[in-house]
Write an enzyme that holds these catalytic residues in place. Sequence first.
Site, PDB file in Angstrom:
ATOM      1  N   PRO A   1       0.791  -1.235   0.000  1.00  0.00           N
ATOM      2  CA  PRO A   1       0.000   0.000   0.000  1.00  0.00           C
ATOM      3  C   PRO A   1       0.824   1.286   0.000  1.00  0.00           C
ATOM      4  CG  PRO A   1       0.114  -0.865   2.215  1.00  0.00           C
ATOM      5  CD  PRO A   1       0.829  -1.874   1.344  1.00  0.00           C
ATOM      6  N   GLY A   2       2.160   1.170   0.029  1.00  0.00           N
ATOM      7  CA  GLY A   2       3.001   2.355  -0.086  1.00  0.00           C
ATOM      8  C   GLY A   2       3.846   2.680   1.128  1.00  0.00           C
ATOM      9  N   ALA A   3       3.902   1.774   2.109  1.00  0.00           N
ATOM     10  CA  ALA A   3       4.655   2.051   3.338  1.00  0.00           C
ATOM     11  C   ALA A   3       6.152   2.157   3.082  1.00  0.00           C
ATOM     12  CB  ALA A   3       4.378   0.969   4.385  1.00  0.00           C
TER      13      ALA A   3
ATOM     14  N   LYS B   1      12.427  -9.307  -0.608  1.00  0.00           N
ATOM     15  CA  LYS B   1      11.878 -10.293   0.332  1.00  0.00           C
ATOM     16  C   LYS B   1      11.780 -11.661  -0.322  1.00  0.00           C
ATOM     17  CE  LYS B   1       7.406 -10.127   1.456  1.00  0.00           C
ATOM     18  NZ  LYS B   1       6.232  -9.579   2.165  1.00  0.00           N
TER      19      LYS B   1
ATOM     20  N   ASP C   1       2.155  -4.741 -13.647  1.00  0.00           N
ATOM     21  CA  ASP C   1       2.860  -5.945 -13.212  1.00  0.00           C
ATOM     22  C   ASP C   1       4.361  -5.684 -13.260  1.00  0.00           C
ATOM     23  OD1 ASP C   1       3.927  -8.419 -12.748  1.00  0.00           O
ATOM     24  OD2 ASP C   1       2.827  -9.456 -14.339  1.00  0.00           O
ATOM     25  N   VAL C   2       4.979  -5.637 -12.081  1.00  0.00           N
ATOM     26  CA  VAL C   2       6.398  -5.290 -12.009  1.00  0.00           C
ATOM     27  C   VAL C   2       7.289  -6.383 -12.593  1.00  0.00           C
ATOM     28  CG1 VAL C   2       7.002  -6.240  -9.737  1.00  0.00           C
ATOM     29  CG2 VAL C   2       8.012  -4.080 -10.491  1.00  0.00           C
TER      30      VAL C   2
ATOM     31  N   ASP D   1       2.799  -1.524  -8.791  1.00  0.00           N
ATOM     32  CA  ASP D   1       2.108  -2.661  -8.180  1.00  0.00           C
ATOM     33  C   ASP D   1       0.884  -2.998  -9.024  1.00  0.00           C
ATOM     34  OD1 ASP D   1       2.183  -3.870  -4.996  1.00  0.00           O
ATOM     35  OD2 ASP D   1       0.430  -4.310  -6.227  1.00  0.00           O
TER      36      ASP D   1
ATOM     37  N   ASP E   1       9.219  -5.639  -1.595  1.00  0.00           N
ATOM     38  CA  ASP E   1       8.551  -6.316  -0.484  1.00  0.00           C
ATOM     39  C   ASP E   1       7.347  -7.082  -1.022  1.00  0.00           C
ATOM     40  OD1 ASP E   1       8.447  -6.927   2.276  1.00  0.00           O
ATOM     41  OD2 ASP E   1       6.842  -5.476   2.573  1.00  0.00           O
TER      42      ASP E   1
END
Length: 238
Positions: free
Chosen positions: A80-82, A190, A126-127, A109, A150
Amino acid sequence: MSTTKSVFLVSRTLHCSARVLKKPKAAEQRWLQRQRKDPYVKASHKQNFRCRSAFKLLEIDDKFKLLLPGHVVVDCGAAPGAWSQVAVQRVNSAGTDPSAPRGTVVGADLLNIAALDGAHFLSHHDVTDPATHAKLLQLLPKRAHVLLSDMAPNASGFKELDCEKLISSCLTLIDLAEMVLRPGGSLLCKYWDGPFSHSLQEKLSCIFGSVRIVKPNASRKDSSERYFLARMYRKPIK
């Protein structure tokens, strides 16, 4: 209205109310209880971060100094952008500190990402798609200093399958690095510990001078979540 019909309507109303007020399942109750007790969830609300994962990046950056004022950052799987919030603060992409160099933060995202001052987002992209890679390159003022990831696939319930999917997504970051990462740059991604993680580590070691495994304190102890921190990027020879 007949008595029989009245009884039927009352019974139906009670039945519908019971469905609305139905207690959460055991797994949902455990999740809610864990969220209420989690100090990082409380801290994220207090500090206006979009989710607790911000503290994972804060902890890693405090230790390894990845994000510096003026740096160009690409945030993969940004919703969500954290993590982008942290990056914006650390690289000064919103220009909060006029005396420091101003950086750039670009994120992408599949999900929608709410606007954030100091960041440019590609929502519904789509990254792992080369077309998205090309769009990211167009938005960057110069090659990136840091790639962040992440991202994670939706859980299927089959641990090995989910681990393999995440490793496959991480492998596409190597292609993205070749397109947008500057020599000497860094990648933080991650992964879930499992039989496929070693192959990703080997591939990263071929194009980065240093690859280490990091598990920040904000990452839950019972989680198989880990991060590869790869530094000193060197473009592969073809």
